[in-house]
Motif scaffolding. Structure first.
Motif, PDB file in Angstrom:
ATOM      1  N   ILE A 139      10.934  81.323  69.220  1.00 64.41           N
ATOM      2  CA  ILE A 139      11.094  82.139  70.425  1.00 64.41           C
ATOM      3  C   ILE A 139      10.132  81.667  71.515  1.00 64.41           C
ATOM      4  N   GLY A 140       8.919  81.293  71.097  1.00 64.29           N
ATOM      5  CA  GLY A 140       7.928  80.819  72.050  1.00 64.29           C
ATOM      6  C   GLY A 140       8.353  79.542  72.751  1.00 64.29           C
ATOM      7  N   LEU A 141       8.934  78.606  71.993  1.00 64.59           N
ATOM      8  CA  LEU A 141       9.412  77.364  72.600  1.00 64.59           C
ATOM      9  C   LEU A 141      10.516  77.638  73.612  1.00 64.59           C
ATOM     10  N   ALA A 142      11.443  78.540  73.245  1.00 60.13           N
ATOM     11  CA  ALA A 142      12.514  78.907  74.170  1.00 60.13           C
ATOM     12  C   ALA A 142      11.943  79.586  75.413  1.00 60.13           C
ATOM     13  N   GLY A 143      10.942  80.439  75.209  1.00 60.55           N
ATOM     14  CA  GLY A 143      10.324  81.131  76.330  1.00 60.55           C
ATOM     15  C   GLY A 143       9.597  80.185  77.269  1.00 60.55           C
ATOM     16  N   PHE A 169       8.472  92.522  85.102  1.00 59.14           N
ATOM     17  CA  PHE A 169       8.814  92.863  83.721  1.00 59.14           C
ATOM     18  C   PHE A 169       9.299  91.625  82.969  1.00 59.14           C
ATOM     19  N   LEU A 170      10.117  90.805  83.625  1.00 58.54           N
ATOM     20  CA  LEU A 170      10.655  89.606  82.989  1.00 58.54           C
ATOM     21  C   LEU A 170       9.546  88.616  82.658  1.00 58.54           C
ATOM     22  N   LEU A 171       8.627  88.397  83.580  1.00 54.40           N
ATOM     23  CA  LEU A 171       7.537  87.453  83.352  1.00 54.40           C
ATOM     24  C   LEU A 171       6.635  87.896  82.204  1.00 54.40           C
ATOM     25  N   TYR A 172       6.448  89.198  82.064  1.00 60.19           N
ATOM     26  CA  TYR A 172       5.623  89.698  80.961  1.00 60.19           C
ATOM     27  C   TYR A 172       6.383  89.728  79.634  1.00 60.19           C
ATOM     28  N   LEU A 173       7.689  89.788  79.711  1.00 65.13           N
ATOM     29  CA  LEU A 173       8.495  89.878  78.490  1.00 65.13           C
ATOM     30  C   LEU A 173       8.673  88.525  77.810  1.00 65.13           C
ATOM     31  N   ILE A 174       8.971  87.491  78.603  1.00 65.82           N
ATOM     32  CA  ILE A 174       9.280  86.194  77.995  1.00 65.82           C
ATOM     33  C   ILE A 174       7.995  85.517  77.509  1.00 65.82           C
TER      34      ILE A 174
END
Length: 227
Positions: free
Chosen positions: A209-213, A142-147
């Motif tokens: 958000i993408g850069l942080a992810g 779930f975490l890998l798909y969320l970030i």
């Protein structure tokens, strides 16, 4: 951080900024025409003429994007939002994501590593081998798909080799994808309606958000592959 690493980071930021500026200047005439009311009116008429074939065609493209994995999903989601609105586009994209994920998961689960080697993604998948040994498997999936920043379509191949049931995987991965997909379809819908300020705001926010992810994703991979 080492001095050389800082220099490389600054150089990367400088080059990226310069590239964005050059692309912005080169693409300005195109963007100006795309933002015109005439273009948006033509787009609406074109979608109406497509009827159900537009839905079927975009659904097929979304399925192909999941199966092929290397095709970026954001353009498909932007087009879906532009053509069918934020929520209509979201529903269409999620249906295609479910269908494509089901196809890939089922084939890899039945054929195993042999099918994975033939897929051509074996090298890209090796750095996610740790997923198969995770005790909290559903949480990490779930975490890998969320970030943001994770290769979500490649992860379908990875997860098919774990012990997670198909239904649980489809539920977790699809729900975790929703924030990313809805941001793209909302951007497309706001563009089609002429709300350019909202469109640019969404792009700016999702970019941050993408850069942080991406940073967190790379940090997570480094930790897991060293442990």
């Amino acid at each position: 951080m080492a001095k050389h690493s800082k220099k490389r980071l600054l150089l990367l930021v400088f080059l990226s900024s310069g590239l964005c500026l050059i692309l912005g200047v080169l693409c300005f005439p195109v963007l100006r025409s795309l933002l015109s009311p005439d273009f948006r009116e033509w787009l609406i008429q074109w979608v109406e003429q497509l009827g159900m074939w537009g839905v079927v065609g975009l659904f097929a493209i979304q399925v192909l994007q999941i199966v092929a994995a290397f095709i970026p999903g954001e353009p498909v989601e932007l087009v879906a939002g532009t053509m069918y609105g934020a929520w209509g586009g979201l529903a269409l994209c999620l249906a295609g994501i479910l269908a494509g994920s089901l196809m890939v998961f089922t084939v890899i689960r039945r054929k195993g590593k042999a099918a994975l080697e033939k897929s051509g993604y074996a090298d890209a998948i090796r750095k996610y081998e740790f997923v198969r040994n995770e005790k909290k498997l559903e949480t990490i999936i779930f975490l890998l798909y969320l970030i943001p920043g994770t290769p979500k379509d490649i992860l379908v191949y990875v997860c098919a080799l774990t012990d997670i049931p198909l239904g649980r995987f489809l539920l977790l991965s699809t729900v975790a994808r929703i924030p990313s997909v809805v941001s793209s379809t909302l951007a497309g819908a706001s563009f089609a309606s002429g709300n350019i300020g909202l469109t640019l705001g969404i792009f700016f926010f999702t970019g941050l958000i993408g850069l942080a992810g991406i940073w967190y994703h790379n940090r997570l991979l480094a930790q897991k592959n060293l442990s």
